[in-house]
Scaffold this motif. Structure first.
Motif, PDB file in Angstrom:
ATOM      1  N   ARG A   1     -11.609   1.738  -2.198  1.00  0.00           N
ATOM      2  CA  ARG A   1     -11.200   3.047  -2.702  1.00  0.00           C
ATOM      3  C   ARG A   1     -12.362   4.030  -2.568  1.00  0.00           C
ATOM      4  O   ARG A   1     -13.505   3.694  -2.840  1.00  0.00           O
ATOM      5  CB  ARG A   1     -10.787   2.944  -4.168  1.00  0.00           C
ATOM      6  CG  ARG A   1     -10.194   4.242  -4.733  1.00  0.00           C
ATOM      7  CD  ARG A   1      -9.591   4.050  -6.106  1.00  0.00           C
ATOM      8  NE  ARG A   1      -8.542   3.054  -6.134  1.00  0.00           N
ATOM      9  CZ  ARG A   1      -7.255   3.272  -5.835  1.00  0.00           C
ATOM     10  NH1 ARG A   1      -6.877   4.491  -5.461  1.00  0.00           N
ATOM     11  NH2 ARG A   1      -6.369   2.305  -5.906  1.00  0.00           N
TER      12      ARG A   1
ATOM     13  N   VAL B   1      -7.286   5.205  -0.764  1.00  0.00           N
ATOM     14  CA  VAL B   1      -7.516   3.789  -0.491  1.00  0.00           C
ATOM     15  C   VAL B   1      -7.654   3.535   0.998  1.00  0.00           C
ATOM     16  O   VAL B   1      -7.101   4.260   1.825  1.00  0.00           O
ATOM     17  CB  VAL B   1      -6.399   2.899  -1.085  1.00  0.00           C
ATOM     18  CG1 VAL B   1      -6.457   2.891  -2.592  1.00  0.00           C
ATOM     19  CG2 VAL B   1      -5.034   3.329  -0.591  1.00  0.00           C
TER      20      VAL B   1
ATOM     21  N   LEU C   1       0.832  -1.195   0.000  1.00  0.00           N
ATOM     22  CA  LEU C   1       0.000   0.000   0.000  1.00  0.00           C
ATOM     23  C   LEU C   1       0.869   1.249   0.000  1.00  0.00           C
ATOM     24  O   LEU C   1       0.666   2.156  -0.823  1.00  0.00           O
ATOM     25  CB  LEU C   1      -0.917   0.004   1.228  1.00  0.00           C
ATOM     26  CG  LEU C   1      -1.734   1.281   1.397  1.00  0.00           C
ATOM     27  CD1 LEU C   1      -2.938   1.266   0.471  1.00  0.00           C
ATOM     28  CD2 LEU C   1      -2.162   1.459   2.828  1.00  0.00           C
TER      29      LEU C   1
ATOM     30  N   LEU D   1      -9.411  -4.186   0.538  1.00  0.00           N
ATOM     31  CA  LEU D   1      -8.894  -2.950  -0.014  1.00  0.00           C
ATOM     32  C   LEU D   1     -10.037  -2.252  -0.735  1.00  0.00           C
ATOM     33  O   LEU D   1     -10.622  -2.799  -1.661  1.00  0.00           O
ATOM     34  CB  LEU D   1      -7.741  -3.216  -0.994  1.00  0.00           C
ATOM     35  CG  LEU D   1      -7.122  -1.960  -1.607  1.00  0.00           C
ATOM     36  CD1 LEU D   1      -6.414  -1.135  -0.537  1.00  0.00           C
ATOM     37  CD2 LEU D   1      -6.167  -2.330  -2.720  1.00  0.00           C
TER      38      LEU D   1
ATOM     39  N   GLU E   1     -12.270  -3.141  -3.814  1.00  0.00           N
ATOM     40  CA  GLU E   1     -11.481  -3.500  -4.993  1.00  0.00           C
ATOM     41  C   GLU E   1     -10.849  -4.880  -4.887  1.00  0.00           C
ATOM     42  O   GLU E   1     -10.622  -5.531  -5.900  1.00  0.00           O
ATOM     43  CB  GLU E   1     -10.387  -2.463  -5.233  1.00  0.00           C
ATOM     44  CG  GLU E   1     -10.917  -1.120  -5.653  1.00  0.00           C
ATOM     45  CD  GLU E   1      -9.831  -0.171  -6.110  1.00  0.00           C
ATOM     46  OE1 GLU E   1      -8.634  -0.394  -5.791  1.00  0.00           O
ATOM     47  OE2 GLU E   1     -10.171   0.808  -6.796  1.00  0.00           O
TER      48      GLU E   1
ATOM     49  N   ALA F   1      -4.790   7.842   2.263  1.00  0.00           N
ATOM     50  CA  ALA F   1      -5.033   6.427   2.553  1.00  0.00           C
ATOM     51  C   ALA F   1      -5.356   6.280   4.034  1.00  0.00           C
ATOM     52  O   ALA F   1      -5.036   7.148   4.846  1.00  0.00           O
ATOM     53  CB  ALA F   1      -3.806   5.581   2.202  1.00  0.00           C
TER      54      ALA F   1
END
Length: 191
Positions: free
Chosen positions: A188, A129, A27, A186, A173, A98
Motif C-alpha cells: 500500500r 494498493v 483486489l 500486496l 501488507e 491501484a
C-alpha cells in the motif's frame, strides 16, 4: 520484452487459465466504483484486465511487447495502453487507485525492478494498493523456455521486497503463494 514478441501467438493461446484471477478479483472488489487501475505487463488483457473491467475499473495498460499489445487492443479497443518498459514509462503522478503487475517484475533484473517499483509508486494515489507477483528467494535463475524461447528470472527475498517497497513509500501488507506456486505481494502507498 522482445521475448514475448517471439511467442505472442503461443502465449495468447496458453494464457487462458485462472492464474491470478482470484487475487485480482479480490483486489477489484475492494476498490471504489470506477477506480483507476494501472495494469503493468497487461499482455493480451486476458484474463486479468477483463476481471478489472468487469468490476467497473478504469484500466490503463502498459506492456513492452508490441505483439501482445496488438492482441490487447483487439480484445479491449477502448482501453488506453502504453507500449513501453514500465521502468521508463511516463505515467501521471498520483493518478491510480491501484496497480497490478502479474508475471512482470521477475523478468527484470534487480536494478530494473527497483526502477519499475519507483515508477509505479509515484503513479499511485496515497492509500492505493499494488499487487504484484515475483519470487521470494534473492537471486537470478534461468527458467524453462516458453515455446522454445529462454527466459531469465530475478527476485528479491521477502525482506528484500519489503525494504525496496518501503524505500519508495509503500508498505508490504501481505504475501501468499497460490496453488500454482505463484508468489503474490500486496503493498500500500503510504506517502
Amino acid at each position: 520484452m522482445h521475448e514475448y514478441d517471439l511467442i505472442a501467438d503461443w502465449y495468447a493461446a496458453h494464457r487462458t487459465g485462472s492464474m491470478g484471477v482470484p487475487e485480482v478479483t479480490a483486489l477489484a472488489a475492494s476498490l471504489p466504483a470506477g477506480a483507476s487501475v494501472l495494469d503493468v505487463g497487461c499482455g493480451t488483457g486476458l484474463p486479468l484486465t477483463r476481471v478489472l473491467l468487469e468490476h467497473g475499473c478504469q484500466v490503463t495498460g502498459v506492456d513492452s511487447s508490441r505483439e501482445l499489445l496488438a492482441r490487447f487492443q483487439a480484445n479491449f479497443p477502448h482501453v488506453p495502453v502504453h507500449c513501453a518498459r514500465i521502468q521508463a514509462c511516463e505515467l501521471p503522478a498520483r493518478a491510480f487507485d491501484a496497480a497490478i503487475a502479474w508475471g512482470v517484475l521477475f523478468h527484470l533484473g534487480h536494478d530494473a525492478q527497483e526502477q519499475a517499483i519507483a515508477r509505479i509508486a509515484k503513479a499511485l494515489k496515497p492509500g492505493a494498493v499494488f499487487l504484484f507477483t515475483s519470487g521470494d528467494i534473492h537471486g537470478s535463475i534461468d527458467g524453462a523456455p516458453m515455446d522454445g524461447v529462454p527466459f531469465r528470472y530475478h527476485s528479491y527475498s521477502v525482506d528484500g521486497y519489503r525494504d525496496l517497497l518501503r524505500a519508495h513509500g509503500l508498505t508490504l501488507e501481505a504475501k501468499h503463494t497460490d496453488p500454482g506456486g505463484n508468489v503474490y505481494y500486496l503493498a500500500r502507498q503510504t506517502g
